[in-house]
Write an enzyme that holds these catalytic residues in place. Structure first.
Site, short mmCIF file in Angstrom:
data_model
loop_
_atom_site.label_atom_id
_atom_site.label_comp_id
_atom_site.label_asym_id
_atom_site.label_seq_id
_atom_site.Cartn_x
_atom_site.Cartn_y
_atom_site.Cartn_z
N GLY A 47 0.86 -1.17 0.00
CA GLY A 47 0.00 0.00 0.00
C GLY A 47 0.89 1.22 0.00
N GLU A 48 0.66 2.09 0.93
CA GLU A 48 1.48 3.30 1.02
C GLU A 48 2.07 3.35 2.43
OE1 GLU A 48 2.19 4.98 -1.76
OE2 GLU A 48 3.59 6.03 -0.47
N SER A 49 3.38 3.17 2.53
CA SER A 49 4.01 3.06 3.84
C SER A 49 3.84 4.34 4.67
CB SER A 49 5.49 2.73 3.69
OG SER A 49 6.13 3.70 2.88
N CYS A 79 6.14 -5.28 0.34
CA CYS A 79 6.23 -3.94 -0.25
C CYS A 79 6.19 -2.82 0.79
CB CYS A 79 5.15 -3.81 -1.32
SG CYS A 79 5.62 -2.66 -2.60
N ARG A 106 13.07 3.22 -1.16
CA ARG A 106 11.66 3.31 -1.56
C ARG A 106 11.52 3.63 -3.04
NH1 ARG A 106 8.10 7.44 1.09
NH2 ARG A 106 6.51 6.29 -0.05
N ILE A 133 5.07 -3.41 -7.76
CA ILE A 133 4.27 -2.20 -7.96
C ILE A 133 4.95 -1.04 -7.21
CG2 ILE A 133 2.01 -1.10 -7.64
CD1 ILE A 133 0.85 -3.99 -7.47
N ARG A 134 5.57 -0.17 -7.97
CA ARG A 134 6.35 0.93 -7.37
C ARG A 134 7.10 0.42 -6.13
NH1 ARG A 134 3.65 5.79 -5.81
NH2 ARG A 134 5.73 6.61 -5.89
N HIS A 168 4.61 -8.74 -4.58
CA HIS A 168 3.27 -8.97 -4.04
C HIS A 168 2.78 -10.39 -4.31
CE1 HIS A 168 2.15 -4.77 -3.07
NE2 HIS A 168 3.07 -4.50 -3.97
N GLU A 170 0.52 -11.96 -2.88
CA GLU A 170 -0.94 -12.02 -2.71
C GLU A 170 -1.68 -11.77 -4.02
OE1 GLU A 170 1.03 -9.62 -1.83
OE2 GLU A 170 0.09 -7.66 -2.01
N1 GLN Z 1 5.67 2.89 -2.96
C1 GLN Z 1 4.97 2.41 -1.80
C2 GLN Z 1 5.54 2.99 -0.51
O1 GLN Z 1 6.54 3.64 -0.53
C3 GLN Z 1 5.03 0.90 -1.71
C4 GLN Z 1 4.31 0.33 -2.90
C5 GLN Z 1 3.53 -0.90 -2.61
O2 GLN Z 1 3.30 -1.30 -1.46
N2 GLN Z 1 3.05 -1.50 -3.65
O3 GLN Z 1 4.96 2.79 0.52
#
Ligand code: GLN
Length: 188
Positions: A47-49, A79, A106, A133-134, A168, A170
């Protein structure tokens, strides 16, 4: 077996489906009181840390989770979850649990090449699909055991009962990493 899934933000439901398919029961962690239940492991989803870290602190959940991980509670992190566990972040001043002795970079694959799919070999697990994913990568694995590398970058590690990866699992149908976690990491 009960798995406590951080359900603050991110793709936690995908992890729950996999653990349930493998016979586990999942409890969602949304507020401090949820941490009082009985469970055998944590999941920190992608997700977004920055959002997850901020909310876990604001909701007073952060210190409890950190203490439990330090006391040996197993963790499955993907991630953003890897970023939350890392002892050092190379390109970010924020810090989170710092229970995993690695240095993480990151968004390391850059915005343009942010998402990609490949297959690769993971130690103790075998060949697996890997969806990025990113994604962050692990710039220095320090004392953690390196389990996978992708294009010369470390993308999965284990340190005691903490299993963390840049990609990922999952989102792919392969279940080998989850079985490895349940059979070996949780009992390690
Ligand atoms: N770019 C996200 C972060 O810095 C991590 C990306 C992800 O969990 N798919 O949190």
């Amino acid at each position: 077996m009960r798995i406590a899934v951080s359900a603050i933000q991110g793709d936690f439901q995908e992890h729950e489906k996999v653990f349930e398919e493998l016979g586990a029961e999942c409890v969602e962690l949304r507020q401090k009181a949820d941490l009082d239940q009985d469970y055998d492991a944590f999941v920190l989803p992608g997700g977004e840390s920055t959002v997850q870290g901020k909310l876990l602190k604001e909701l007073d959940m952060f210190d409890i989770i950190k203490e439990k991980i330090e006391a040996g509670m197993p963790v499955f992190a993907t991630c953003a979850g890897l970023i939350l566990l890392a002892e050092h972040l190379e390109n970010d001043d924020r810090e989170y649990f710092r229970t995993l002795p690695v240095t993480v970079r990151r968004n390391a694959y850059g915005r343009q090449l942010g998402s990609f799919f490949t297959r690769g070999e993971m130690k103790h697990v075998g060949e697996i699909p890997m969806t990025f994913i990113r994604a962050p990568y692990i710039a220095e694995a320090d004392e953690a055991e390196v389990l996978a590398e992708t294009d010369g970058r470390v993308t999965a590690v284990r340190y005691g009962r903490q299993l963390a990866m840049s990609f990922h699992p999952e989102l792919d149908p392969d279940r080998k990493i989850y079985r490895y976690f349940i059979d070996e990491v949780m009992n390690g």
